[in-house]
Write a protein that holds these residues in place. Structure first.
Motif, PDB file in Angstrom:
ATOM      1  N   SER A 116      48.182  30.476  51.149  1.00 45.22           N
ATOM      2  CA  SER A 116      48.160  29.165  50.519  1.00 45.22           C
ATOM      3  C   SER A 116      48.065  29.316  49.012  1.00 45.22           C
ATOM      4  CB  SER A 116      46.974  28.340  51.040  1.00 45.22           C
ATOM      5  OG  SER A 116      45.750  28.979  50.747  1.00 45.22           O
ATOM      6  N   GLN A 117      48.382  28.245  48.309  1.00 43.19           N
ATOM      7  CA  GLN A 117      48.289  28.242  46.857  1.00 43.19           C
ATOM      8  C   GLN A 117      46.834  28.398  46.449  1.00 43.19           C
ATOM      9  OE1 GLN A 117      50.958  28.103  44.773  1.00 43.19           O
ATOM     10  NE2 GLN A 117      49.575  28.437  43.048  1.00 43.19           N
ATOM     11  N   ALA A 118      46.536  29.452  45.738  1.00 43.31           N
ATOM     12  CA  ALA A 118      45.148  29.753  45.398  1.00 43.31           C
ATOM     13  C   ALA A 118      44.796  29.239  44.010  1.00 43.31           C
ATOM     14  CB  ALA A 118      44.907  31.257  45.467  1.00 43.31           C
ATOM     15  N   THR A 119      43.589  28.703  43.895  1.00 40.42           N
ATOM     16  CA  THR A 119      43.052  28.349  42.591  1.00 40.42           C
ATOM     17  C   THR A 119      42.742  29.629  41.828  1.00 40.42           C
ATOM     18  OG1 THR A 119      42.020  26.400  43.564  1.00 40.42           O
ATOM     19  CG2 THR A 119      41.211  27.088  41.408  1.00 40.42           C
ATOM     20  N   LYS A 120      43.000  29.650  40.537  1.00 44.01           N
ATOM     21  CA  LYS A 120      42.648  30.818  39.739  1.00 44.01           C
ATOM     22  C   LYS A 120      41.140  31.034  39.807  1.00 44.01           C
ATOM     23  CE  LYS A 120      46.491  30.581  36.457  1.00 44.01           C
ATOM     24  NZ  LYS A 120      46.878  30.462  35.029  1.00 44.01           N
ATOM     25  N   CYS A 121      40.749  32.295  39.890  1.00 46.23           N
ATOM     26  CA  CYS A 121      39.327  32.617  40.051  1.00 46.23           C
ATOM     27  C   CYS A 121      38.473  32.007  38.940  1.00 46.23           C
ATOM     28  CB  CYS A 121      39.136  34.129  40.089  1.00 46.23           C
ATOM     29  SG  CYS A 121      39.872  34.918  41.541  1.00 46.23           S
ATOM     30  N   ALA A 122      38.990  32.017  37.710  1.00 50.13           N
ATOM     31  CA  ALA A 122      38.225  31.484  36.579  1.00 50.13           C
ATOM     32  C   ALA A 122      38.005  29.980  36.701  1.00 50.13           C
ATOM     33  CB  ALA A 122      38.943  31.804  35.269  1.00 50.13           C
ATOM     34  N   GLU A 123      38.886  29.295  37.443  1.00 48.69           N
ATOM     35  CA  GLU A 123      38.800  27.841  37.573  1.00 48.69           C
ATOM     36  C   GLU A 123      38.181  27.400  38.896  1.00 48.69           C
ATOM     37  OE1 GLU A 123      42.829  26.629  37.155  1.00 48.69           O
ATOM     38  OE2 GLU A 123      43.013  27.315  35.075  1.00 48.69           O
ATOM     39  N   CYS A 124      37.917  28.349  39.773  1.00 46.55           N
ATOM     40  CA  CYS A 124      37.435  28.023  41.117  1.00 46.55           C
ATOM     41  C   CYS A 124      36.022  27.446  41.063  1.00 46.55           C
ATOM     42  CB  CYS A 124      37.457  29.274  41.997  1.00 46.55           C
ATOM     43  SG  CYS A 124      36.928  28.969  43.695  1.00 46.55           S
ATOM     44  N   LYS A 125      35.813  26.335  41.757  1.00 46.26           N
ATOM     45  CA  LYS A 125      34.501  25.701  41.824  1.00 46.26           C
ATOM     46  C   LYS A 125      33.699  26.187  43.031  1.00 46.26           C
ATOM     47  CE  LYS A 125      36.093  21.485  39.503  1.00 46.26           C
ATOM     48  NZ  LYS A 125      36.245  20.008  39.595  1.00 46.26           N
ATOM     49  N   GLU A 126      34.288  27.102  43.799  1.00 48.80           N
ATOM     50  CA  GLU A 126      33.635  27.595  45.010  1.00 48.80           C
ATOM     51  C   GLU A 126      33.260  29.064  44.881  1.00 48.80           C
ATOM     52  OE1 GLU A 126      37.103  26.228  47.173  1.00 48.80           O
ATOM     53  OE2 GLU A 126      35.800  24.987  48.423  1.00 48.80           O
ATOM     54  N   SER A 163      31.019  32.294  44.567  1.00 47.62           N
ATOM     55  CA  SER A 163      29.686  32.684  45.012  1.00 47.62           C
ATOM     56  C   SER A 163      28.902  33.221  43.822  1.00 47.62           C
ATOM     57  CB  SER A 163      29.787  33.757  46.097  1.00 47.62           C
ATOM     58  OG  SER A 163      30.295  34.960  45.544  1.00 47.62           O
ATOM     59  N   LEU A 164      27.622  33.505  44.049  1.00 48.32           N
ATOM     60  CA  LEU A 164      26.757  33.985  42.970  1.00 48.32           C
ATOM     61  C   LEU A 164      27.303  35.262  42.340  1.00 48.32           C
ATOM     62  CD1 LEU A 164      24.132  33.797  41.355  1.00 48.32           C
ATOM     63  CD2 LEU A 164      22.999  35.063  43.200  1.00 48.32           C
ATOM     64  N   CYS A 165      27.841  36.168  43.156  1.00 46.52           N
ATOM     65  CA  CYS A 165      28.309  37.440  42.596  1.00 46.52           C
ATOM     66  C   CYS A 165      29.483  37.235  41.641  1.00 46.52           C
ATOM     67  CB  CYS A 165      28.664  38.424  43.706  1.00 46.52           C
ATOM     68  SG  CYS A 165      29.962  37.886  44.820  1.00 46.52           S
ATOM     69  N   PHE A 166      30.410  36.342  41.981  1.00 48.40           N
ATOM     70  CA  PHE A 166      31.567  36.131  41.113  1.00 48.40           C
ATOM     71  C   PHE A 166      31.206  35.334  39.856  1.00 48.40           C
ATOM     72  CE2 PHE A 166      33.700  36.920  45.217  1.00 48.40           C
ATOM     73  CZ  PHE A 166      34.466  38.010  44.830  1.00 48.40           C
ATOM     74  N   LYS A 167      30.079  34.646  39.891  1.00 45.12           N
ATOM     75  CA  LYS A 167      29.613  33.954  38.694  1.00 45.12           C
ATOM     76  C   LYS A 167      29.094  34.933  37.643  1.00 45.12           C
ATOM     77  CE  LYS A 167      28.443  29.599  41.004  1.00 45.12           C
ATOM     78  NZ  LYS A 167      27.371  28.662  41.405  1.00 45.12           N
ATOM     79  N   GLN A 168      28.919  36.188  38.032  1.00 47.19           N
ATOM     80  CA  GLN A 168      28.456  37.213  37.095  1.00 47.19           C
ATOM     81  C   GLN A 168      29.606  37.831  36.301  1.00 47.19           C
ATOM     82  OE1 GLN A 168      25.129  37.238  37.155  1.00 47.19           O
ATOM     83  NE2 GLN A 168      25.308  35.900  38.952  1.00 47.19           N
ATOM     84  N   LEU A 169      30.841  37.493  36.647  1.00 42.40           N
ATOM     85  CA  LEU A 169      32.003  38.121  36.015  1.00 42.40           C
ATOM     86  C   LEU A 169      32.437  37.365  34.766  1.00 42.40           C
ATOM     87  CD1 LEU A 169      34.176  38.869  39.190  1.00 42.40           C
ATOM     88  CD2 LEU A 169      32.447  40.327  38.110  1.00 42.40           C
ATOM     89  N   ASN A 170      32.923  38.113  33.780  1.00 41.03           N
ATOM     90  CA  ASN A 170      33.476  37.470  32.591  1.00 41.03           C
ATOM     91  C   ASN A 170      34.936  37.086  32.850  1.00 41.03           C
ATOM     92  OD1 ASN A 170      35.158  39.769  32.094  1.00 41.03           O
ATOM     93  ND2 ASN A 170      33.473  40.778  30.997  1.00 41.03           N
ATOM     94  N   GLU A 171      35.562  36.489  31.869  1.00 38.51           N
ATOM     95  CA  GLU A 171      36.918  35.964  32.067  1.00 38.51           C
ATOM     96  C   GLU A 171      37.917  37.066  32.409  1.00 38.51           C
ATOM     97  OE1 GLU A 171      40.258  33.183  29.755  1.00 38.51           O
ATOM     98  OE2 GLU A 171      38.263  33.498  28.885  1.00 38.51           O
ATOM     99  N   ASP A 172      37.826  38.202  31.723  1.00 38.99           N
ATOM    100  CA  ASP A 172      38.750  39.306  32.000  1.00 38.99           C
ATOM    101  C   ASP A 172      38.564  39.833  33.421  1.00 38.99           C
ATOM    102  OD1 ASP A 172      39.879  39.157  29.496  1.00 38.99           O
ATOM    103  OD2 ASP A 172      38.600  40.725  28.632  1.00 38.99           O
ATOM    104  N   GLU A 173      37.311  39.923  33.861  1.00 41.00           N
ATOM    105  CA  GLU A 173      37.032  40.423  35.209  1.00 41.00           C
ATOM    106  C   GLU A 173      37.502  39.433  36.274  1.00 41.00           C
ATOM    107  OE1 GLU A 173      33.077  43.109  34.133  1.00 41.00           O
ATOM    108  OE2 GLU A 173      32.891  40.960  34.514  1.00 41.00           O
ATOM    109  N   LEU A 174      37.363  38.149  35.986  1.00 41.53           N
ATOM    110  CA  LEU A 174      37.871  37.136  36.914  1.00 41.53           C
ATOM    111  C   LEU A 174      39.395  37.186  36.995  1.00 41.53           C
ATOM    112  CD1 LEU A 174      35.546  34.119  36.046  1.00 41.53           C
ATOM    113  CD2 LEU A 174      35.626  35.348  38.222  1.00 41.53           C
ATOM    114  N   ASN A 175      40.035  37.433  35.863  1.00 40.42           N
ATOM    115  CA  ASN A 175      41.495  37.556  35.858  1.00 40.42           C
ATOM    116  C   ASN A 175      41.937  38.785  36.648  1.00 40.42           C
ATOM    117  OD1 ASN A 175      41.907  35.248  34.329  1.00 40.42           O
ATOM    118  ND2 ASN A 175      41.847  36.344  32.373  1.00 40.42           N
ATOM    119  N   LEU A 176      41.176  39.882  36.530  1.00 40.84           N
ATOM    120  CA  LEU A 176      41.475  41.085  37.307  1.00 40.84           C
ATOM    121  C   LEU A 176      41.377  40.791  38.802  1.00 40.84           C
ATOM    122  CD1 LEU A 176      41.938  44.178  37.516  1.00 40.84           C
ATOM    123  CD2 LEU A 176      39.439  44.433  37.428  1.00 40.84           C
TER     124      LEU A 176
END
Length: 231
Positions: A4-14, A16-29
């Motif tokens: 399915s069409q995925a929301t970009k990780c940086a824009e995702c409102k869902e 988890s706590l672990c992904f909230k620890q990532l910076n923009e470059d890491e979310l893009n990776l």
């Protein structure tokens, strides 16, 4: 199963706590090394014995983790709610064979993330690594409690443990939609389906739970916990 069409990780409102620890470059990776997949209720998300190339993030829905056996039943190891990572035990493991299967308990969305990407993020981001280790610790403690329940308790105690776990840890409500079939509940408690049905009927007759139209309501949690403690 459908992508399915995925929301970009940086824009995702869902996240988890672990992904909230990532910076923009890491979310893009993460974003360029993942695919979002829709699973229907009952579909296999991961198969025991297959190669583990990805870590799965359950974006929404519920899943069961279970050990397949040569008998006429499986052993459900855990129930996974949304916001959890699945398959962390495969990290930094040369034996990259799945030791369990995962199936959707209801229509679910999974982000399948390249395992090497997760390992890279753990190495470069200590806060991300900390939350991953915390998740593994929670899984270990749940497994220890489950083994104690299966090996030390009678049928009433096992069912009480399962209902308390679903209410407090998974669905977080004294009244909840029963996401496990009677067969699943039997596989989760190491019992026959007939024994599960009989135990639920007894708990209902004693006024401890209400079991109507696919919903379970714990009416007397104090007594249910006493049953759990006495086993």
């Amino acid at each position: 199963m459908n992508t399915s069409q995925a929301t970009k990780c940086a824009e995702c409102k869902e996240k988890s706590l672990c992904f909230k620890q990532l910076n923009e470059d890491e979310l893009n990776l993460t974003n360029v090394n993942k695919v979002q997949i829709q699973f229907k209720k009952g579909e296999i998300i991961s198969k025991q014995g297959s190669f583990v190339t990805h870590i799965m993030y359950l974006k929404n829905g519920f899943a069961k983790v279970y050990k397949e056996t040569d008998l006429d039943h499986n052993l459900i190891l855990d129930i996974i709610p949304e916001g959890k990572l699945i398959g962390l035990t495969s990290l930094y493991n040369n034996d990259n064979i799945a030791r369990f299967s995962v199936a959707a308990l209801e229509n679910s969305t999974v982000c399948s993330i390249d395992r090497n990407t997760i390992e890279k993020l753990i190495q470069q981001n200590s806060q991300f690594a900390k939350t991953v280790i915390s998740s593994l610790n929670e899984e270990s403690l749940q497994f220890y409690d489950k083994m104690a329940s299966l090996t030390q308790k009678q049928m009433n105690g096992r069912v009480a443990d399962a209902l308390i776990y679903l209410s407090e840890s998974i669905l977080k409500s004294p009244k909840f939609k029963m996401i496990l079939s009677r067969k699943d509940l039997a596989d989760f408690t190491g019992m026959s389906m007939m024994s599960v049905v009989r135990t639920l009927k007894d708990l209902k007759a004693e006024g401890i739970i209400e079991d109507e139209k696919g919903f379970i309501e714990i009416k007397n949690k104090t007594f249910l916990k006493q049953i759990s403690q006495k086993g």
